[in-house]
Enzyme design. Structure first.
Site, PDB file in Angstrom:
ATOM      1  N   LYS A 213     -34.922 -11.661   1.875  1.00  0.00           N
ATOM      2  CA  LYS A 213     -33.962 -10.493   1.322  1.00  0.00           C
ATOM      3  C   LYS A 213     -33.957 -11.492  -0.278  1.00  0.00           C
ATOM      4  O   LYS A 213     -33.638  -9.672  -0.545  1.00  0.00           O
ATOM      5  CB  LYS A 213     -33.502  -9.577   2.202  1.00  0.00           C
ATOM      6  CG  LYS A 213     -32.355  -8.703   0.840  1.00  0.00           C
ATOM      7  CD  LYS A 213     -31.839  -7.152   2.573  1.00  0.00           C
ATOM      8  CE  LYS A 213     -30.905  -6.216   1.645  1.00  0.00           C
ATOM      9  NZ  LYS A 213     -31.100  -5.194   3.089  1.00  0.00           N
TER      10      LYS A 213
ATOM     11  N   HIS B 265     -24.711  10.430   0.033  1.00  0.00           N
ATOM     12  CA  HIS B 265     -24.735  10.464   2.071  1.00  0.00           C
ATOM     13  C   HIS B 265     -24.231  12.012   2.285  1.00  0.00           C
ATOM     14  O   HIS B 265     -23.832  12.384   1.814  1.00  0.00           O
ATOM     15  CB  HIS B 265     -24.440   9.445   2.400  1.00  0.00           C
ATOM     16  CG  HIS B 265     -24.342   9.441   4.394  1.00  0.00           C
ATOM     17  ND1 HIS B 265     -25.941   8.948   4.930  1.00  0.00           N
ATOM     18  CD2 HIS B 265     -24.592   9.825   5.324  1.00  0.00           C
ATOM     19  CE1 HIS B 265     -26.294   8.957   5.752  1.00  0.00           C
ATOM     20  NE2 HIS B 265     -25.279   9.875   5.590  1.00  0.00           N
TER      21      HIS B 265
ATOM     22  N   GLY C  51     -36.131  11.724  -5.311  1.00  0.00           N
ATOM     23  CA  GLY C  51     -35.928  11.606  -7.230  1.00  0.00           C
ATOM     24  C   GLY C  51     -34.647  12.819  -7.590  1.00  0.00           C
ATOM     25  O   GLY C  51     -34.209  13.016  -8.557  1.00  0.00           O
TER      26      GLY C  51
ATOM     27  N   MET D  54     -33.146   4.451   0.399  1.00  0.00           N
ATOM     28  CA  MET D  54     -32.730   3.504   1.981  1.00  0.00           C
ATOM     29  C   MET D  54     -33.067   2.138   2.256  1.00  0.00           C
ATOM     30  O   MET D  54     -33.836   1.790   3.526  1.00  0.00           O
ATOM     31  CB  MET D  54     -34.946   3.905   2.584  1.00  0.00           C
ATOM     32  CG  MET D  54     -34.682   5.951   1.978  1.00  0.00           C
ATOM     33  SD  MET D  54     -33.535   6.542   2.182  1.00  0.00           S
ATOM     34  CE  MET D  54     -33.462   6.621   3.919  1.00  0.00           C
TER      35      MET D  54
ATOM     36  N   ASN E 210     -22.695   5.156  -3.854  1.00  0.00           N
ATOM     37  CA  ASN E 210     -23.984   5.957  -2.651  1.00  0.00           C
ATOM     38  C   ASN E 210     -23.869   7.472  -2.759  1.00  0.00           C
ATOM     39  O   ASN E 210     -22.771   7.354  -2.149  1.00  0.00           O
ATOM     40  CB  ASN E 210     -24.243   4.930  -1.450  1.00  0.00           C
ATOM     41  CG  ASN E 210     -25.184   5.553  -0.414  1.00  0.00           C
ATOM     42  OD1 ASN E 210     -26.317   6.345  -1.060  1.00  0.00           O
ATOM     43  ND2 ASN E 210     -24.834   5.712   0.590  1.00  0.00           N
TER      44      ASN E 210
ATOM     45  N   LEU F 175     -29.967  -0.801   2.713  1.00  0.00           N
ATOM     46  CA  LEU F 175     -28.830  -1.716   3.114  1.00  0.00           C
ATOM     47  C   LEU F 175     -29.003  -2.666   1.808  1.00  0.00           C
ATOM     48  O   LEU F 175     -29.826  -3.956   1.599  1.00  0.00           O
ATOM     49  CB  LEU F 175     -28.971  -2.618   3.856  1.00  0.00           C
ATOM     50  CG  LEU F 175     -27.494  -1.538   5.396  1.00  0.00           C
ATOM     51  CD1 LEU F 175     -28.697  -2.702   6.909  1.00  0.00           C
ATOM     52  CD2 LEU F 175     -27.401  -1.306   5.360  1.00  0.00           C
ATOM     53  N   ILE F 176     -27.643  -2.694   0.948  1.00  0.00           N
ATOM     54  CA  ILE F 176     -27.684  -3.490  -0.113  1.00  0.00           C
ATOM     55  C   ILE F 176     -26.659  -5.072   0.593  1.00  0.00           C
ATOM     56  O   ILE F 176     -26.073  -5.008   1.562  1.00  0.00           O
ATOM     57  CB  ILE F 176     -26.242  -3.025  -1.480  1.00  0.00           C
ATOM     58  CG1 ILE F 176     -26.809  -1.683  -1.870  1.00  0.00           C
ATOM     59  CG2 ILE F 176     -26.344  -4.075  -2.168  1.00  0.00           C
ATOM     60  CD1 ILE F 176     -27.510  -1.929  -2.807  1.00  0.00           C
TER      61      ILE F 176
END
Ligand code: GRF
Length: 187
Positions: free
Chosen positions: A64, A108, A14, A89, A106, A91-92
């Site tokens: 999910k 990256h 975080g 961590m 996001n 996938l949406i």
């Protein structure tokens, strides 16, 4: 005028969440921290910033879809308009994309489309690349594939280890994420 409300999703340390919280006025209020990992360090950080937090693992749900429906319920309860992923961590999936696509962002640690997915910093070092970077992008159904909002390059030196490179990448991330949020909230 009421500020727009936003949530941060994080799975681990975080440091980006902290940078966002410490950045001052963003044009939105971060009112919720969600984690898929009930033992993530980021949860203590949320407490330190007096931000509501919730954590539950997808493993406690049948699939999910059920997991994301519970997240959606939480987001709606807090009137969340924007979602900022900061080391989340997973996938949406379709449940959240259907409601929030175009309002999920996001960060990256590479210059996408290079080195998508996990361990992007290791990937860059192992590939012997002489540069990598940081990318902030909208989230779609793919892995680190959505439209890019902003990206910056970072040189990799011969002496760099994962730790020294990661330190520079994180520093850049912590500058870029609040700036991009501020810019998005002006629209
Ligand atoms: C960051 O490098 C971010 O780019 C990636 O995961 C890392 C999260 O770090 N998606 P932290 O939890 O914010 O410290």
């Amino acid at each position: 005028m009421m500020k727009r409300k936003a949530a941060v999703f994080a799975s681990g340390t975080g440091s980006n969440f902290s940078a966002i919280m410490e950045a001052g006025s963003l044009g939105c209020d971060i009112v919720l921290l969600f984690s898929d990992n009930p033992s993530a360090k980021v949860l203590q950080k949320a407490e330190g910033f007096s931000v509501s937090s919730q954590a539950f693992s997808p493993k406690s749900f049948v699939n999910k879809e059920a997991y994301e429906k519970e997240i959606l319920r939480l987001l709606q309860e807090h009137d969340i308009e924007w979602i900022f992923l900061a080391g989340y961590m997973r996938l949406i999936g379709s449940v959240l994309l259907e409601k929030y696509e175009g309002r999920i962002v996001n960060i990256h640690p590479s210059y996408l489309p290079q080195f998508p997915g996990k361990d992007a910093i290791d990937q860059a070092i192992e590939a012997g690349a002489n540069e990598t970077g940081v990318t902030i992008h909208y989230v779609d159904a793919g892995m680190d594939t959505g439209p890019i909002i902003r990206q910056e390059k970072i040189a990799i030196n011969k002496e760099d280890t994962k730790a020294t490179l990661a330190e520079r990448i994180h520093k850049l991330e912590h500058q870029m994420y609040p700036e991009v949020i501020r810019q998005l909230m002006k629209k």
